[in-house]
Design a protein around this motif. Structure first.
Motif, mmCIF file in Angstrom:
data_model
loop_
_atom_site.group_PDB
_atom_site.id
_atom_site.type_symbol
_atom_site.label_atom_id
_atom_site.label_comp_id
_atom_site.label_asym_id
_atom_site.label_seq_id
_atom_site.Cartn_x
_atom_site.Cartn_y
_atom_site.Cartn_z
ATOM 1 N N ALA A 108 -47.880 52.509 -57.664
ATOM 2 C CA ALA A 108 -47.732 53.968 -57.616
ATOM 3 C C ALA A 108 -47.107 54.336 -56.266
ATOM 4 O O ALA A 108 -47.806 54.504 -55.264
ATOM 5 C CB ALA A 108 -49.090 54.633 -57.792
ATOM 6 N N ALA A 109 -45.779 54.432 -56.235
ATOM 7 C CA ALA A 109 -45.058 54.668 -54.983
ATOM 8 C C ALA A 109 -45.004 56.158 -54.668
ATOM 9 O O ALA A 109 -44.734 56.974 -55.546
ATOM 10 C CB ALA A 109 -43.646 54.104 -55.088
ATOM 11 N N ARG A 110 -45.232 56.475 -53.397
ATOM 12 C CA ARG A 110 -45.179 57.879 -52.970
ATOM 13 C C ARG A 110 -43.727 58.316 -52.821
ATOM 14 O O ARG A 110 -42.903 57.580 -52.265
ATOM 15 C CB ARG A 110 -45.915 58.022 -51.632
ATOM 16 N N VAL A 111 -43.412 59.507 -53.345
ATOM 17 C CA VAL A 111 -42.060 60.064 -53.181
ATOM 18 C C VAL A 111 -41.975 60.658 -51.779
ATOM 19 O O VAL A 111 -42.761 61.531 -51.411
ATOM 20 C CB VAL A 111 -41.767 61.146 -54.252
ATOM 21 N N VAL A 112 -41.016 60.157 -50.990
ATOM 22 C CA VAL A 112 -40.847 60.622 -49.605
ATOM 23 C C VAL A 112 -39.897 61.813 -49.570
ATOM 24 O O VAL A 112 -40.135 62.810 -48.900
ATOM 25 C CB VAL A 112 -40.310 59.471 -48.717
ATOM 26 N N SER A 113 -38.777 61.674 -50.314
ATOM 27 C CA SER A 113 -37.814 62.783 -50.344
ATOM 28 C C SER A 113 -37.081 62.793 -51.678
ATOM 29 O O SER A 113 -36.971 61.759 -52.345
ATOM 30 C CB SER A 113 -36.816 62.660 -49.188
ATOM 31 N N ASN A 114 -36.604 63.963 -52.051
ATOM 32 C CA ASN A 114 -35.895 64.152 -53.320
ATOM 33 C C ASN A 114 -34.777 65.155 -53.042
ATOM 34 O O ASN A 114 -34.985 66.355 -53.060
ATOM 35 C CB ASN A 114 -36.880 64.691 -54.372
ATOM 36 N N GLN A 115 -33.601 64.605 -52.755
ATOM 37 C CA GLN A 115 -32.511 65.443 -52.230
ATOM 38 C C GLN A 115 -31.360 65.526 -53.231
ATOM 39 O O GLN A 115 -30.912 64.497 -53.745
ATOM 40 C CB GLN A 115 -32.052 64.761 -50.920
ATOM 41 N N ILE A 117 -33.288 59.823 -54.239
ATOM 42 C CA ILE A 117 -34.753 59.877 -54.152
ATOM 43 C C ILE A 117 -35.246 58.667 -53.372
ATOM 44 O O ILE A 117 -34.798 57.540 -53.606
ATOM 45 C CB ILE A 117 -35.390 59.922 -55.560
ATOM 46 N N GLU A 118 -36.146 58.934 -52.415
ATOM 47 C CA GLU A 118 -36.680 57.850 -51.594
ATOM 48 C C GLU A 118 -38.169 57.668 -51.869
ATOM 49 O O GLU A 118 -38.924 58.643 -51.956
ATOM 50 C CB GLU A 118 -36.465 58.144 -50.109
ATOM 51 N N PHE A 119 -38.573 56.390 -52.020
ATOM 52 C CA PHE A 119 -39.981 56.039 -52.254
ATOM 53 C C PHE A 119 -40.517 55.237 -51.077
ATOM 54 O O PHE A 119 -39.784 54.447 -50.468
ATOM 55 C CB PHE A 119 -40.125 55.169 -53.515
ATOM 56 N N ASP A 120 -41.802 55.417 -50.813
ATOM 57 C CA ASP A 120 -42.510 54.612 -49.814
ATOM 58 C C ASP A 120 -43.149 53.439 -50.559
ATOM 59 O O ASP A 120 -44.007 53.645 -51.422
ATOM 60 C CB ASP A 120 -43.592 55.486 -49.153
ATOM 61 N N ALA A 137 -36.343 64.507 -61.110
ATOM 62 C CA ALA A 137 -35.745 65.643 -60.394
ATOM 63 C C ALA A 137 -36.777 66.742 -60.127
ATOM 64 O O ALA A 137 -36.663 67.489 -59.157
ATOM 65 C CB ALA A 137 -34.579 66.207 -61.204
ATOM 66 N N SER A 138 -37.809 66.818 -60.984
ATOM 67 C CA SER A 138 -38.814 67.885 -60.848
ATOM 68 C C SER A 138 -39.847 67.589 -59.755
ATOM 69 O O SER A 138 -40.621 68.458 -59.377
ATOM 70 C CB SER A 138 -39.553 68.083 -62.179
ATOM 71 N N LEU A 139 -39.882 66.352 -59.253
ATOM 72 C CA LEU A 139 -40.928 65.972 -58.298
ATOM 73 C C LEU A 139 -40.614 66.520 -56.907
ATOM 74 O O LEU A 139 -39.531 66.303 -56.376
ATOM 75 C CB LEU A 139 -41.066 64.445 -58.239
ATOM 76 N N ASN A 140 -41.592 67.224 -56.345
ATOM 77 C CA ASN A 140 -41.396 67.830 -55.033
ATOM 78 C C ASN A 140 -42.426 67.274 -54.051
ATOM 79 O O ASN A 140 -43.597 67.647 -54.089
ATOM 80 C CB ASN A 140 -41.541 69.355 -55.149
ATOM 81 N N PRO A 141 -41.986 66.353 -53.163
ATOM 82 C CA PRO A 141 -42.944 65.719 -52.239
ATOM 83 C C PRO A 141 -43.587 66.700 -51.257
ATOM 84 O O PRO A 141 -44.610 66.382 -50.649
ATOM 85 C CB PRO A 141 -42.100 64.675 -51.506
ATOM 86 N N GLU A 142 -42.985 67.890 -51.139
ATOM 87 C CA GLU A 142 -43.584 68.877 -50.218
ATOM 88 C C GLU A 142 -44.823 69.516 -50.822
ATOM 89 O O GLU A 142 -45.569 70.215 -50.144
ATOM 90 C CB GLU A 142 -42.539 69.946 -49.862
ATOM 91 N N GLN A 143 -45.025 69.294 -52.119
ATOM 92 C CA GLN A 143 -46.200 69.890 -52.781
ATOM 93 C C GLN A 143 -47.395 68.937 -52.819
ATOM 94 O O GLN A 143 -48.258 69.043 -53.673
ATOM 95 C CB GLN A 143 -45.836 70.321 -54.198
ATOM 96 N N GLY A 144 -47.385 67.941 -51.923
ATOM 97 C CA GLY A 144 -48.534 67.031 -51.871
ATOM 98 C C GLY A 144 -48.125 65.593 -52.144
ATOM 99 O O GLY A 144 -46.962 65.227 -52.020
ATOM 100 N N ASP A 145 -49.112 64.798 -52.532
ATOM 101 C CA ASP A 145 -48.946 63.362 -52.717
ATOM 102 C C ASP A 145 -48.401 63.094 -54.127
ATOM 103 O O ASP A 145 -49.148 63.046 -55.098
ATOM 104 C CB ASP A 145 -50.324 62.707 -52.524
ATOM 105 N N VAL A 146 -47.070 62.959 -54.233
ATOM 106 C CA VAL A 146 -46.434 62.767 -55.542
ATOM 107 C C VAL A 146 -46.113 61.281 -55.718
ATOM 108 O O VAL A 146 -45.476 60.690 -54.847
ATOM 109 C CB VAL A 146 -45.127 63.600 -55.647
ATOM 110 N N ARG A 147 -46.562 60.703 -56.840
ATOM 111 C CA ARG A 147 -46.386 59.247 -57.014
ATOM 112 C C ARG A 147 -45.681 58.894 -58.308
ATOM 113 O O ARG A 147 -45.795 59.595 -59.305
ATOM 114 C CB ARG A 147 -47.742 58.547 -56.937
#
Length: 549
Positions: free
Chosen positions: A209-216, A230-233, A422-432
């Motif tokens: 379950a990788a955390r989404v760091v950015s979605n640009q 999209i970048e994953f940790d 595309a709908s995932l927004n990492p600024e809204q918390g811990d998105v995996r």
């Protein structure tokens, strides 16, 4: 008398071969055969020597390649040290599914049939070659072949005295029974998708379950195509990858669709249940937790956005209490109704959820027990990795074009995975995002001095971005990229990055912006214009050429 057992093994990439294999399994059940249906890589190949009767259903992918879930079987079967008569007790039949517009049409089925013969197997029938290009699809070959197959099998294994073939009018039992738990049943503490690092390298059964760091968004807002970087940790995941490798992502349905589906079928999203196999020995679906909620099942497992197959309508017809709806469903599941079904489903890309809307009386009568028989599981999607671990340690990036297009249906068609990502927004918390890595088919030169010519229009540039980052980190300068898109100002992905590498002498870049002038210009025009350089790299420096797109 010999035990009336049949093993059906499939190699399936998109689910069609699996769907056909399950159809063979249902027809075997109607003939009172004890039948197992499994993916080729799930069965113990060494046990094949003890199997008296096996039906193989195989798709061909890429350039005549076996599907992912039969690659280990394929390697084992073609070992040179297998004795010539090792399968002499095996009666078998091979059904291939392919597309005659490809040069290696049904290559896997043909080669498998030939190899089983070499090993002493006894074919019940000639290999059958289903063709997507036929007006009626592969069923034009599958339907008559199955009739002939059952004639052969029943001659070898006659029906036991007093038993008859179960009529097609009789509904077979579901694969699983769904037992609802009482509301006050204690909840397990664990989260359904654990972000903790797995013991071994992540895989389909144990994704990370990788955390989404950015979605640009990397295309202009005014551009028709939404493309994301999209970048994953992936820190602590144990994942390693090289340029050319592929990341597999397990998508999920959008909340609105899940809500609609539950309303249509009168399902309570928060009810919890456990599954119990109807037949002893049937394994439980590997990716479903036990106990599970309806919400989780519909969100993460049931592919309600896929285009439904013939088998969907066949099963749906059994639940119908409405004469008009039942008649239509039976037509869609008949051999004669396949053209009609194609026009209703495949041409406009109608989803399973939309088809259920069209049969409201039937839909509200679907027993929950049959959900897993009716709707296939959501399949993972593959993306070329667009970054290098040498440039971005503990990170992974992908370039995703959001799929959206119009058909004759009023609502635009949307790609399940790309729309969700595309709908995932990492600024809204811990998105995996659940993911794992697979070796890609593209291998870059081991010798860093070997130049590479990369041709990557659009998002096809993704694996080349990974390769260039990797090679630059190793100090390689022989990187030549031909990139094409529509407009320099709208969809020139990673422009600044490329220009910086050109300035530093690490990259030779040729661009083709097809719509920026009256005459359309594509990458092939740029290659022709620079043919002297290309030939020089190929003839004098043994450059490797790569093409993706």
């Amino acid at each position: 008398m010999a035990e009336r057992g049949l093993l059906v093994l499939f190699g399936s990439q998109t689910g069609t071969a699996q769907d056909t294999a399950e159809r063979v399994g249902r027809e075997a059940q109607r003939r009172h055969l004890c039948c197992r249906v499994e993916a080729l890589d799930s069965c113990d190949v060494a046990n094949l020597i003890h199997e008296p009767l096996v039906v193989f259903v195989c798709a061909t992918t890429g350039q005549g390649d076996p599907p992912d879930n039969m690659k280990m079987f394929w390697r084992f079967l073609f070992r040179k040290n297998l004795p010539a008569g090792s399968l002499c007790q095996l009666d078998y039949a091979v059904l291939g599914l392919g597309d005659s517009s490809y040069p290696k049409f049904n290559f896997v089925a043909k080669k498998l049939h030939k190899r089983l013969l070499q090993l002493g197997g006894n074919p019940l029938l000639p290999v059958a070659l289903g063709d997507d290009q036929h007006d009626l699809g592969p069923d034009a070959v599958v339907d008559p072949w199955l009739i002939a197959l059952w004639d052969k099998i029943l001659a070898l294994y006659p029906l036991p005295v007093g038993l008859e073939i179960i009529s097609p009018d009789v509904r077979l039992p579901p694969k699983y029974t769904l037992h609802y738990l009482p509301e006050d049943f204690p909840h397990p503490e664990s989260d359904l998708l654990q972000p903790a690092a797995p013991q071994a390298a992540p895989c389909e059964l144990h994704p990370f379950a990788a955390r989404v760091v950015s979605n640009q968004r990397v295309t202009a807002q005014s551009h028709f195509q939404d493309v994301r970087l999209i970048e994953f940790d992936i820190a602590g995941s144990g994942i390693t990858f090289s340029a050319g490798d592929v990341v597999m992502i397990q998508p999920q349905n959008c909340p609105e669709d899940v809500q609609q589906f539950c309303q249509l079928l009168h399902l309570e999203p928060h009810r919890r249940f456990v599954l119990e196999p109807t037949e002893p020995g049937t394994s439980l679906p590997p990716l479903l937790p036990q106990p599970c909620t309806i919400q989780y099942l519909v969100t993460h497992y049931l592919d309600i956005s896929c285009v439904p197959r013939r088998s969907f309508f066949e099963l749906l017809a059994y639940f119908s209490t409405n004469e008009l709806e039942q008649e239509k469903l039976q037509e869609f599941s008949s051999a004669q109704g396949q053209e009609e079904l194609y026009s209703y489903c495949n041409r406009p890309r109608r989803t399973t959820l939309e088809a259920l809307w069209d049969f409201p009386h039937t839909t509200c009568a679907i027993p929950a027990d049959y959900l897993l028989d009716l709707i296939p599981r959501i399949r993972p999607r593959a993306f070329s990795i667009a970054s290098s671990m040498l440039a971005h340690p503990e990170r992974m990036q992908i370039l995703v074009a959001v799929v959206r297009y119009k058909t004759r249906l009023s609502k635009p068609r949307r790609g399940l995975c790309s729309t969700w990502l595309a709908s995932l927004n990492p600024e809204q918390g811990d998105v995996r995002v659940p993911l794992w890595v697979k070796k890609g088919g593209m291998k870059f030169p081991a010798d860093p001095a070997t130049p590479v010519i990369m041709i990557g229009p659009g998002t096809g540039v993704a694996p080349f971005r990974a390769a260039i980052q990797e090679r630059v980190a190793l100090g390689c300068r022989g990187n030549c990229l031909f990139f094409g898109c529509r407009h320099q100002s709208k969809d020139f992905y990673c422009q600044t990055e490329w220009e910086e590498l050109v300035t530093k002498g690490f990259l030779t870049l040729f661009t083709a912006f097809s719509r920026d002038q009256e005459e359309k210009v594509y990458v092939q025009h740029r290659i022709r214009e620079n043919r002297k350089l290309v030939w020089e790299l190929l003839s004098s420096e043994n450059a490797h050429v790569y093409l993706a797109g």
